[in-house]
Each structure stands twice: as structure tokens, then as C-alpha cells.
Design a protein around this motif. Structure first.
Motif, mmCIF file in Angstrom:
data_model
loop_
_atom_site.group_PDB
_atom_site.id
_atom_site.type_symbol
_atom_site.label_atom_id
_atom_site.label_comp_id
_atom_site.label_asym_id
_atom_site.label_seq_id
_atom_site.Cartn_x
_atom_site.Cartn_y
_atom_site.Cartn_z
ATOM 1 N N HIS A 355 0.848 -1.181 0.000
ATOM 2 C CA HIS A 355 0.000 0.000 0.000
ATOM 3 C C HIS A 355 0.887 1.235 0.000
ATOM 4 O O HIS A 355 2.115 1.145 0.132
ATOM 5 N N LEU A 356 0.266 2.390 -0.155
ATOM 6 C CA LEU A 356 1.027 3.636 -0.179
ATOM 7 C C LEU A 356 0.949 4.312 1.180
ATOM 8 O O LEU A 356 -0.103 4.330 1.821
ATOM 9 N N GLU A 357 2.086 4.809 1.618
ATOM 10 C CA GLU A 357 2.119 5.635 2.821
ATOM 11 C C GLU A 357 2.896 6.886 2.491
ATOM 12 O O GLU A 357 4.086 6.800 2.148
ATOM 13 N N ASN A 358 2.225 8.013 2.536
ATOM 14 C CA ASN A 358 2.856 9.290 2.186
ATOM 15 C C ASN A 358 3.534 9.216 0.812
ATOM 16 O O ASN A 358 4.641 9.714 0.611
ATOM 17 N N GLY A 359 2.854 8.541 -0.094
ATOM 18 C CA GLY A 359 3.376 8.466 -1.450
ATOM 19 C C GLY A 359 4.429 7.393 -1.657
ATOM 20 O O GLY A 359 4.890 7.179 -2.768
ATOM 21 N N ARG A 360 4.824 6.731 -0.593
ATOM 22 C CA ARG A 360 5.841 5.668 -0.744
ATOM 23 C C ARG A 360 5.183 4.298 -0.686
ATOM 24 O O ARG A 360 4.244 4.073 0.076
ATOM 25 N N LEU A 361 5.715 3.385 -1.501
ATOM 26 C CA LEU A 361 5.166 2.035 -1.507
ATOM 27 C C LEU A 361 5.656 1.282 -0.281
ATOM 28 O O LEU A 361 6.857 1.207 -0.027
ATOM 29 N N VAL A 362 4.732 0.733 0.455
ATOM 30 C CA VAL A 362 5.085 0.019 1.682
ATOM 31 C C VAL A 362 4.633 -1.431 1.562
ATOM 32 O O VAL A 362 3.527 -1.715 1.096
ATOM 33 N N ILE A 363 5.515 -2.341 1.935
ATOM 34 C CA ILE A 363 5.181 -3.756 1.895
ATOM 35 C C ILE A 363 4.606 -4.151 3.249
ATOM 36 O O ILE A 363 5.271 -4.012 4.288
ATOM 37 N N GLY A 364 3.388 -4.606 3.237
ATOM 38 C CA GLY A 364 2.710 -4.922 4.487
ATOM 39 C C GLY A 364 3.079 -6.298 5.003
ATOM 40 O O GLY A 364 3.813 -7.055 4.364
ATOM 41 N N ALA A 365 2.537 -6.637 6.143
ATOM 42 C CA ALA A 365 2.840 -7.919 6.778
ATOM 43 C C ALA A 365 2.018 -9.054 6.164
ATOM 44 O O ALA A 365 2.440 -10.210 6.142
ATOM 45 N N GLU A 366 0.847 -8.718 5.643
ATOM 46 C CA GLU A 366 -0.050 -9.755 5.139
ATOM 47 C C GLU A 366 0.509 -10.375 3.855
ATOM 48 O O GLU A 366 0.985 -9.672 2.977
ATOM 49 N N THR A 367 0.436 -11.673 3.749
ATOM 50 C CA THR A 367 0.875 -12.352 2.532
ATOM 51 C C THR A 367 -0.240 -13.263 2.034
ATOM 52 O O THR A 367 -1.189 -13.564 2.762
ATOM 53 N N PHE A 368 -0.109 -13.649 0.776
ATOM 54 C CA PHE A 368 -1.025 -14.667 0.235
ATOM 55 C C PHE A 368 -0.278 -15.463 -0.829
ATOM 56 O O PHE A 368 0.702 -14.984 -1.404
ATOM 57 N N ASP A 369 -0.734 -16.678 -1.068
ATOM 58 C CA ASP A 369 -0.084 -17.546 -2.059
ATOM 59 C C ASP A 369 -0.987 -17.707 -3.266
ATOM 60 O O ASP A 369 -2.201 -17.819 -3.135
#
Lengths: 455, 424
Positions: A355-369
Motif C-alpha cells: 500500500h502507499l504511505e505518504n506516497g511511498r510504496l510500503v510492503i505490508g505484513a499480510e501475505t497470500f499464495d
């Protein structure tokens, strides 16, 4: 043979069905349709479509010629600006170039003139009795062109027209570059790249030597010594890497590699086809890959991108093609891990939500296969540095990992020019490469003729 | 709803839309279909003396617009190629079956008193409502001393009209040829001869195109061609001009005019009526689309009349005549200038290049940062010629706005710049 997929089955469809699925995506206009469409052109002055065309084709003029039953005149007008006007008519993203700029694309006017289709009509139906351009008197000058893609071919043709002798050095078995090896099969059918090549070579004075790879059996230093000028149209030979472990596992490969094989396959039913596959990327190559895999018979095609639809490099038109072919567009997901089965083959991929945070792409904790028996990387191409290893080649200045050129396509080394995707200039488009080749040829000609006068 | 019925030169009709003498009115089959479709009247295709005329093949050719729309048709067909007896019998029957519709019979016989004296009683006996004298056919018949060969000689027009008034009690409409220099001369002659009305225009001498492979003009008859008669929307401006000239002429004031020439819509018809026509005749539009077009013509005209508060056609017939004048009476101090609606502008640049190359350099092309152009009128240079508005593909994008010059009405007759101006 596509080694990373050798463990996968072939398509279950019969060859005729498959061939039909890879026929012309946008069928040609007939004479009546072309006349009707041409009549919609307003013959704008200082036309926005021309300003939007990287190769500066005089669009209102060629359309007016079509409308006045002068198809040959139309084709000549197109080809005089863009010798690969036939393939550009087919592969150009007109929806973001000329047709986007068309004044009839205005909200009050309903729909743009189908400029690409009209251009194709003109070039396809010109039926020249001979090559439509004449060579100038021979100059005795020799020009080396490295790479027989759109940039190189364009440079070669324009140079030949000016009376110079051209030798094209090409690594692969066929000339044409991405038109031959990289464009989705249904966009350029009936061996068009080779037919167009034959037409282009009809001007004379161009020799193509295959199996010549810069950095292996060819050096810029030698070319620079042996020729009066050198043009580099090297393209972007390297596919970008994900940077994950198991990236070499069977089942994971670059989309360009598969498309290259698909383009060359005489029988599509002999290609390995995934049942479920993932395409990583957001550009037109990613779309091409996903759609072609769907048309080959894959049941489940997911195109995964780490940002949103609006950030995709693929045009809306391309996204629509993907959707029409049941390709699922998954956004905001970043590859984390290649999943392997017991045999070590790819069986899926683990993604992290982004997701975006202050315009920066952030990799979250949630994953999926996502399960998949093939993963295609279409996350972009990079310039392959290994081509520029000899002492002179190393002197070439770079910008953003590509060859630095000025507006005349001159590199930092006098007498060496470059154009197309391998340079830092402009967008990576066929039509842009053609323009680079043409402008470079003009710059080379001006320089060589200046030298003649000075001598 | 407005009343569309008319009484034209004493002839009653439920609406002013008549079919002109031409292939669509050649025989009972067509005319009945026309009446079923709702046409107010027909002028039966021209009768002549037996033996009947013989036609060639082919007969028509067209002048096309950019999108193959027909701008005009050229024809080399002669008057009826059926016997007089068959035509008269059919006319009698049709008039009997359709008593409320106007049925006019077009006639063309040699310019000899005896010929007219013979045929007129036969026509009158059919019960037809009137006759129309074909003095306009520009092809074939003039070579035999008829059609336009009569219409081009005012003395003949007057003489034949007088014979018809002498040997026939029906209203006489004289159909005029446009292939002359001053239409008023022929109209005055008809008026002197006692005509009840004039109808115009007949077709204009024309060649529409040339087959460049065969080097023969169209329509071709084998390897040859000939000069034909031109009709269709392309001739409308010429017809309107001639109708207005007659309507304005003091010598023919009050002479009923049946307008013909390129009428294809209710608006065309309304324009002819506004310039003085009491009825109109249609041919080419019907030949291109069939008789059904009269439905939209009637509906459109009556709705427009309702919107304007016109209860009947007399309410606006001739209303634009008074506003049509000689150049010397125009207000030299009146000024309009172009105004471009930037919201509606699509940026095609046609107004700019038209003005820049061929007019008054009054539209600036301003290149924007994003590469597009904005087009702006340079008010001081604009003479108000209308060319930009004409070339603009977007309707209502360019408006010609009246400028208040603060100057009084002044015509050329009184303009001091005119060396011969009226000083009083």
C-alpha cells in the motif's frame, strides 16, 4: 525449446484453433471502411496528431490522399517519415499517441479517427511496382549499424537513401528486432516483420551480417576504425531480476524469452502451456504475455502488479484486451517467495500486500499464495552492459544505465551514434526507435558531407 | 397544429409539398404511391405529342460530397416515353381516386399554336387541376425546338402562355429555365402572357464528372456523353436566388411562385416559402430516399410553424423578401466580429489557417505549454466575413457577434466615400 518449461505439457487445442486465436487482433479496413474513416478527418492545421507522432508522419495529408483515392501517395507520405510505417500502424499504442491527440477524441466529437488502421490500409494497399525511394549517387562512405531492430533498420534505410553503403551487424538469425521477436503474435501476423524487412532492403546498399554480437565477436573499436560512422541500436537485451532465491527454478522465466519462442513457432500446439500462471509486471509486455498464455489455453492467468491499475504502464486499451481474455489483474501485491514442489518445479508464488504511505510504496505484513505452474517476469528490460566491453565502448557515457545521446543521437564518442531503447532519450517505443534511426542517419549524413566539403 | 393546406393559383392541396414533373411522377403506379405517402400534389411527368419520346441508357450521374452523400444529380432523360393516350387515361383515373390532391399536368409540344390547341382540351378533360408548361428541360428537347429553347426566348414564353390561356380554362403554371442570364425577363414574359403562376427552377446545364479511365463524361451512353440537367441540394442556393429575384420584381409582384430546386427537408421548404413561394416541388430528395420523406417534411414544418405562431403558410410566405435588397442599400456601418467559444473549440486550427492564408490574418494560433494550440480572434483585424465560422467543424463554436460601432445606419447611396452619393 523453452528449457525452464520443458516439464509442462503442450496445449491441448488443435493447431487450427490455436492459429485462429493468434490471427489479426485488429483486422484491416477494406476500401469502403477506409474511405468512410478518412472522411472523418478534419484535415486540421498544425494538427495535434502530427505533434503527437514521434516519427512526425503528416497524418492529415496521408488521410486526405486516401480519401482522394491516392493510396500510393498516402503510403509514400507515411514511409517518407517512417520507413516502418506498416509495423508501426499495427503496434503503435495509438491510443496514447496520435489518436489520443485527434481533435475528434474531444468529448464533443465522440471518437478519434482510426489513424493507425488508416495508416495500415495505405501501406498495405499501395502496391508499389518498385521500391518507392531512390538512392542518391553513391558517396563511397560506409556505415556500420549494430542491431537490426527498428532503430537500426531505420538508420540503415535513410543512410542508404543518402547514398552511403550500410552493413548491419545482427546477433540473431533474423532481422527485425522486437517486431520479429517481441511483439504479441496477433498484433503482427503473417510474417509481417520479414515482409517489411524485404521491402525496406529493396532500396539497395544494405548488407546484413547475422551472428554478430557486440562484446563477443564484434568490437566497437574495430567498427569505428573500419567504417565512417557507427550506429548502435542495441535494444534492451537484459530482463530485470526479481532478486529472490530460486529465481532460476524450472517454471520461472522472462516473458520475453517465451514470447520470442512463440513468435518463431510454426506450430503453436508444440509450445509448453501452463495450466495456471502468473505474469509479473505492468507494461504492455506483461499484457502481451498474459493474453497469449490465455489464448494458448491456460485456464487461470493472473497478472500481478505491486501498484494500482492507474500506475500501470500498459495503456487502458491494453488492459481492456487483457480483461477481454479473462486475465485477472491483481494489484498491490509484491512477490516475496517462489514456491516449489517436491520436484523443485515452480508451484506458485507468495506475495505481500502493498500500500502507499505518504506516497511511498510500503510492503505490508499480510501475505497470500497464488498457485501456478509457470511464472513469467515482465518487470522491465535493462541495457545489457556486456555489449560494451572493448576500450572504446567503455568510453561511451551513460545515463540511467543506458547510452547517453544528444538530440542528434550522437554519443560521447565522435562518429558513434545510438538510438532506440538502448539510449537515455525518449520513450521505449518502436515508432520512437524508428525516429531515432532516421534522425541519426540525417546527423551522420550531415557530418559526413561536411567532412567531404572540408576535405 | 398549424394548417398546411394551400390554395396555389386557384389549386387546392392539403399541403404545399408537391412532386415535380420527373421520373417519380411518370405513371399512375408512382403517383398513387406518392399520394398514399402523403404528398399534397404532383406535377405529372411532361406529356408531349405522339409518337412518344425515346430514352437512352444510362441516364443519371451524381456529384458526390466527401462521404458519398449525393450533392446533386445530373440527368439526360427526356419527357414521358409513354403514349399520350395511356397517360391521359391514368391521369383521369388517379384524379378521380384522389380528388383532394393537386394534380397538375406538365406539357411540352412544339412551339406551334395548333399543337397546343390540340392537346389542351384533352388534358382538361382528365379533370386535372392545372397545367405546367415545361419551358425548362435543358437536354434533348431544346434540340427539337422545345423545353429550354422556348424558355430562353421571352417572346415565345409569352406567346405560348397566351395560347394556353386561350385554349384552356385551367390554371397555367409556367416552369422557368435557370439557364438564362436574368430570370426576371422570362417571369415577366409569362406574366404578360397571362400565367397564373411560375415554377422554378428547372434543371441547370451540367456535366457532373468525367470517367478518367474511359475519358468520357458521365452519365455515359456507350463511349459518349452529353450535357444534362442538374438538380438536388447543390442547386438550392441558385433556385432561392431566382425565386427571390422574381418575388422582389415590381413587374411581377403578386405572381404566385412554386419553388423548386434542392428541397429535401422542411427547412428547405420553409426557406423557399419565406422568399415568396406559395408551394414547393420536390424531386431529387424523393428519388434518393423514396416518397416517405414527406412525412418528416410535413411534421417538421408544422411543428416549426407552431413554434413561431404561424397558423398557416400565408402567415410567413414572403416574409424574407422585404429583407432582401440591393447591395447599395446595406448598412455600411454595421459590424460583426468572430468570437470563438473556447469551451467548444476542439483545436483543429481550420479557422486559423483559413483566415491566415486566405482572409485577414485575424485569428492567432497560440501554442500552449502542452503542445496544443489556442485560437484567438484579433478583434481589430476581423472584418466579420464569416469564413472562420463556415470552416469550423463544430456548430455554434464560432459566433459572429454584433459590435456597437456607435454609428448610424448608412448605405452606400449616402456614404460620402461614394463619389456619386446622394447629398440631399
Amino acid at each position: 525449446m523453452i528449457q525452464p518449461l520443458s516439464h509442462l505439457p503442450h496445449s491441448q487445442e488443435d493447431p487450427a484453433t490455436l492459429a485462429a486465436r493468434f490471427s489479426d487482433l485488429a483486422p484491416p479496413l477494406n476500401a469502403r471502411q477506409a474511405h468512410l474513416e478518412a472522411s472523418r478527418c478534419l484535415y486540421c492545421y498544425d494538427a495535434p496528431c502530427v505533434n503527437a507522432c514521434p516519427s512526425e508522419i503528416d497524418i492529415p495529408s496521408f488521410i486526405r490522399n486516401i480519401h482522394q483515392d491516392n493510396v500510393q501517395g498516402a503510403a509514400q507520405k507515411i514511409l517518407s517519415a517512417n520507413i516502418l510505417g506498416g509495423s508501426c500502424a499495427r503496434v503503435c499504442p495509438t491510443e496514447v499517441l496520435c489518436q489520443q491527440a485527434c481533435v475528434r477524441n474531444n468529448a464533443h466529437e465522440c471518437a478519434p479517427v482510426l489513424i493507425g488502421s488508416l495508416q495500415r490500409y495505405a501501406v498495405d494497399n499501395a502496391h508499389f511496382s518498385g521500391h518507392p525511394f531512390q538512392r542518391a549517387a553513391t558517396t563511397g562512405k560506409r556505415i556500420a549499424v549494430v542491431g537490426a531492430g527498428p532503430a537500426g533498420l531505420s538508420c540503415a534505410h535513410r543512410s542508404a537513401m543518402h547514398g552511403h553503403d550500410v552493413v548491419i551487424f545482427e546477433a540473431r538469425d533474423k532481422a527485425g528486432g522486437l517486431n520479429e521477436y517481441g511483439i504479441a503474435k496477433y498484433k503482427l501476423v503473417d510474417d509481417y516483420a520479414q515482409r517489411e524487412l524485404d521491402f525496406l532492403l529493396g532500396i539497395g546498399g544494405i548488407e546484413i551480417r547475422h551472428g554478430q554480437r557486440l562484446g563477443e565477436n564484434l568490437s566497437l573499436s574495430d567498427l569505428h576504425q573500419q567504417f565512417d560512422a557507427v550506429f548502435l541500436g542495441l535494444g534492451l537485451a537484459a530482463s530485470k531480476q526479481l532478486g529472490l532465491s530460486d529465481e532460476q527454478a524450472p517454471g520461472l522465466l522472462a516473458a520475453t524469452e517465451y514470447i520470442r519462442e512463440l513468435r518463431q513457432a510454426d506450430d503453436l500446439s508444440q509450445l509448453p502451456v501452463a495450466d495456471r500462471c502468473i505474469v509479473l509486471g505492468a507494461g504492455n509486455t506483461a499484457i502481451d504475455m498474459a493474453v497469449q498464455m490465455a489464448r494458448l489455453g491456460a485456464r487461470d492467468v493472473n497478472l500481478v502488479y505491486r501498484r494500482g491499475l492507474e500506475d500501470m504502464g500498459a495503456t487502458l486499451h491494453e488492459q481492456d484486451i487483457a480483461k477481454a481474455n479473462q486475465v485477472r489483474l491483481l494489484t498491490w501485491a509484491q512477490p516475496q517467495q517462489v514456491l516449489l514442489d517436491d520436484a523443485g518445479h515452480v508451484c506458485g508464488m507468495r506475495f505481500s500486500r502493498t500500500h502507499l504511505e505518504n506516497g511511498r510504496l510500503v510492503i505490508g505484513a499480510e501475505t497470500f499464495d497464488l498457485p501456478a505452474d509457470a511464472i513469467f517476469k515482465a518487470i522491465g528490460q535493462a541495457f545489457d552492459d556486456s555489449a560494451l566491453v572493448d576500450p572504446l565502448a567503455r568510453e561511451l557515457k551513460r545515463q540511467d544505465g543506458r547510452i547517453l545521446v544528444d538530440e542528434h543521437l550522437r554519443t560521447s564518442v565522435p562518429g558513434v551514434y545510438a538510438g532506440g531503447d538502448c539510449t537515455s532519450l525518449d520513450q521505449d517505443l518502436t515508432v520512437q526507435a524508428v525516429q531515432h534511426g532516421k534522425l541519426a542517419a540525417e546527423a551522420i549524413n550531415a557530418q559526413l558531407m561536411l567532412n567531404v566539403e572540408a576535405a | 397544429m398549424a394548417d398546411l393546406s394551400i390554395v396555389f393559383a386557384g389549386i387546392k392541396a392539403p399541403n404545399p409539398f408537391w412532386l415535380a414533373s420527373a421520373p417519380p411522377t411518370d405513371k399512375a403506379y408512382n403517383v398513387v404511391r406518392a399520394f398514399e405517402a402523403g404528398w399534397g400534389g404532383v406535377v405529372w411527368k411532361t406529356l408531349g405529342e405522339d409518337p412518344a419520346a425515346v430514352n437512352v441508357s444510362s441516364r443519371y450521374s451524381a456529384h458526390y460530397g466527401a462521404n458519398r452523400e449525393v450533392l446533386g444529380i445530373n440527368n439526360i432523360e427526356l419527357i414521358t416515353d409513354r403514349s399520350l393516350e395511356i397517360n391521359l387515361r391514368e391521369i383521369t383515373q388517379v384524379k378521380k381516386d384522389w380528388p383532394d390532391r393537386a394534380l397538375i399536368v406538365s406539357l411540352m409540344v412544339p412551339c406551334v399554336e395548333e399543337s397546343w390547341k390540340n392537346i389542351l382540351p384533352l388534358v382538361e378533360a382528365t379533370g386535372a387541376d392545372g397545367i405546367e408548361l415545361n419551358f425548362g428541360c435543358p437536354h434533348g428537347m431544346p434540340e427539337r425546338g422545345m423545353g429550354a429553347a422556348v424558355g430562353q426566348v421571352p417572346e415565345y414564353v409569352e406567346q405560348v402562355t397566351r395560347w394556353c390561356k386561350t385554349y384552356c380554362s385551367l390554371p397555367v403554371i409556367v416552369k422557368l429555365t435557370p439557364n438564362i442570364t436574368d430570370i426576371r425577363v422570362a417571369a415577366r414574359a409569362a406574366h404578360r402572357g397571362g400565367a397564373d403562376a411560375v415554377s422554378l427552377i428547372n434543371t441547370i446545364n451540367s456535366i457532373t464528372s468525367v470517367d478518367l479511365d474511359r475519358m468520357v463524361a458521365l452519365p455515359s451512353v456507350g463511349s459518349q456523353s452529353t450535357h444534362g440537367g442538374y438538380c438536388g441540394s447543390a442547386v438550392k442556393p441558385i433556385a432561392l436566388n431566382m425565386v427571390a429575384e422574381i418575388a422582389r420584381d415590381p413587374q411581377t409582384r403578386g405572381l404566385p411562385i412554386c419553388g423548386i430546386g434542392g428541397i429535401g427537408s422542411w427547412r428547405d421548404a420553409a426557406e423557399f416559402i419565406a422568399l415568396g413561394s406559395g408551394a414547393v416541388q420536390v424531386c431529387t430528395a424523393a428519388m434518393l430516399h423514396g416518397f416517405r420523406i414527406v412525412e418528416e417534411m410535413k411534421d417538421g414544418l408544422s411543428r416549426w410553424m407552431d413554434s413561431q405562431g404561424h397558423a398557416n403558410l400565408q402567415a410567413f410566405s414572403g416574409r424574407a423578401v422585404g429583407n432582401t435588397t440591393d447591395w447599395k442599400y446595406l448598412d455600411i456601418n454595421y459590424q460583426v466580429i468572430a468570437k470563438i467559444d473556447q469551451e467548444a473549440c476542439i483545436g483543429c486550427g481550420r479557422c486559423h489557417i483559413a483566415c491566415e492564408d486566405t482572409s485577414h490574418q485575424a485569428i492567432a494560433s497560440l501554442k500552449q505549454a502542452d503542445g496544443t494550440h489556442v485560437y484567438e480572434v484579433i478583434d481589430d483585424e476581423c472584418v466579420g466575413c464569416n469564413l472562420c465560422q463556415i470552416t469550423c467543424p463544430v456548430q455554434d463554436c464560432i459566433e459572429m457577434v454584433t459590435v456597437d460601432t456607435g454609428k448610424p445606419f448608412l448605405d452606400w447611396n449616402h456614404d460620402p466615400r461614394n463619389p456619386y452619393h446622394v447629398t440631399a
